[in-house]
Design a protein around this motif. Sequence first.
Motif, PDB file in Angstrom:
ATOM      1  N   ASP A  38       0.820  -1.209   0.000  1.00 10.70           N
ATOM      2  CA  ASP A  38       0.000   0.000   0.000  1.00 10.70           C
ATOM      3  C   ASP A  38       0.853   1.258   0.000  1.00 10.70           C
ATOM      4  N   SER A  48      -5.037   8.134   3.714  1.00 13.50           N
ATOM      5  CA  SER A  48      -6.487   8.042   3.557  1.00 13.50           C
ATOM      6  C   SER A  48      -6.964   6.623   3.824  1.00 13.50           C
ATOM      7  N   LYS A  49      -6.182   5.641   3.375  1.00  7.44           N
ATOM      8  CA  LYS A  49      -6.553   4.256   3.636  1.00  7.44           C
ATOM      9  C   LYS A  49      -6.326   3.908   5.105  1.00  7.44           C
ATOM     10  N   GLY A  52      -9.058   5.712   6.896  1.00  4.23           N
ATOM     11  CA  GLY A  52     -10.388   5.367   6.412  1.00  4.23           C
ATOM     12  C   GLY A  52     -10.735   3.903   6.530  1.00  4.23           C
ATOM     13  N   GLU A  53      -9.707   3.016   6.551  1.00  4.07           N
ATOM     14  CA  GLU A  53      -9.981   1.582   6.571  1.00  4.07           C
ATOM     15  C   GLU A  53      -9.238   0.839   7.682  1.00  4.07           C
ATOM     16  N   VAL A  54      -7.929   1.061   7.783  1.00  2.84           N
ATOM     17  CA  VAL A  54      -7.107   0.255   8.696  1.00  2.84           C
ATOM     18  C   VAL A  54      -7.442   0.547  10.153  1.00  2.84           C
ATOM     19  N   GLU A  57     -10.985  -0.655  11.108  1.00  6.04           N
ATOM     20  CA  GLU A  57     -11.031  -2.111  11.264  1.00  6.04           C
ATOM     21  C   GLU A  57     -10.393  -2.529  12.581  1.00  6.04           C
ATOM     22  N   TYR A 273      -1.588  -3.060  10.515  1.00  3.85           N
ATOM     23  CA  TYR A 273      -1.842  -3.987   9.404  1.00  3.85           C
ATOM     24  C   TYR A 273      -1.667  -5.426   9.896  1.00  3.85           C
ATOM     25  N   ASN A 276      -4.620  -6.448  12.218  1.00  5.84           N
ATOM     26  CA  ASN A 276      -5.835  -6.762  11.468  1.00  5.84           C
ATOM     27  C   ASN A 276      -5.723  -8.118  10.773  1.00  5.84           C
TER      28      ASN A 276
END
Length: 384
Positions: A38, A48-49, A52-54, A57, A273, A276
């Motif tokens: 990534d 942003s990821k 926004g995501e990591v 989660e 990361y 998760n």
Amino acid sequence: MSFSRALRAAPGRLHFAAHSHHLWPDASYDGHLAYWTDAAALADRKWSKVFGEVLPEAGSHITHLLGLPDPGTIAFAPNTHDFIVRLFSCLPTDRPVRVLTTSGEFYSFERQLKRFEESGRVEATRIPVEPYATLPSRLEEAASNGGFDLLFFSQVLFMSGFALPNLHEIIAAVPDEETLIAVDGYHSFMAFPVDFGPSADRAFFMSAGYKYMMSGEGAGFMHCPPGYGARPRLTGWFAAFDVLEEGYGDATVPYSRGGGRFMGATFDAAGLYRFNAVQRWLASESITVETIHQHVLALQERFLDATRGRTDLLIHEDDRMIFAPELDRAHFLTYRTPKAGNIHAQLMAQDVITDYRNDRLRIGFGLYQTPDDVDALVNALTVS
């Protein structure tokens, strides 16, 4: 095998320090590579990821594991010490702050506390951890007396493995609404089931990835109850990430809503990361914290049975610090002996990894160990 990479990396090693540095499962390797991929593909846009995501989660995993109502209360940092100093930065500055804690806290807190005491910043009351049988009631009574700015204590004491059975009672005993309460869950989170829901609106809870999260360094987190520590004076630019593009101008320094107010600055997200990825692997195998806990307890019982009554071992049964079986047991066994350092060295010479602190030898058990590993450990402890 789910830990095949870590085990193949040192095939002759017996690693019984899961409480100190837990071996990483194979899934964490995949998570680590995903972060690099990534970073290469997204460059600046990777944040942003991450946000926004990591982070969402990871927050969802943590709130599920702790029985919390809202992933938005979770803040992330490279380590728990970052959170400790930010918590202190929420406290009064016009007088020494009053802290209630125990005499058995981990170095991240105890060292900082002593340094603040040296500078006149803090007046600390430490409740002696021994005798352990009365520690829960003594700490609860001290908390109920009030008059403290911060109550900080570990759910599991790192030098002994004693687990406080009355976590929520201690928190509820604090009479002063403005008192900050923080629980160090480094040796409880993902070791045995923890339901922090009953105290979610009152107390902070922190842990990190180095131990039972099986995610390595850089994956610290803290649950931040709404309304407490609204504006830490020690603050990084990620504490306002969601309003960053608006600028500050002459306005009061803004803070993110929820746990984001305790965020710091630029960090390496690889640990999250990995966390998760490990959580997804556990879910795919239907491995719960209770599953892990029962596996570890079975290994501990095998070890205790194999060493019971033995006089030909480097350790002695009478030196073992073990607590009532009805309590949540830590995932390490502690032996108090003046020979702790020598025993550790003798085991290390056989590539058997334990650790020691002063006169305490600590033997940790984890998901990656088998009954055969326990038998090999007992053989290594046998005096030749």
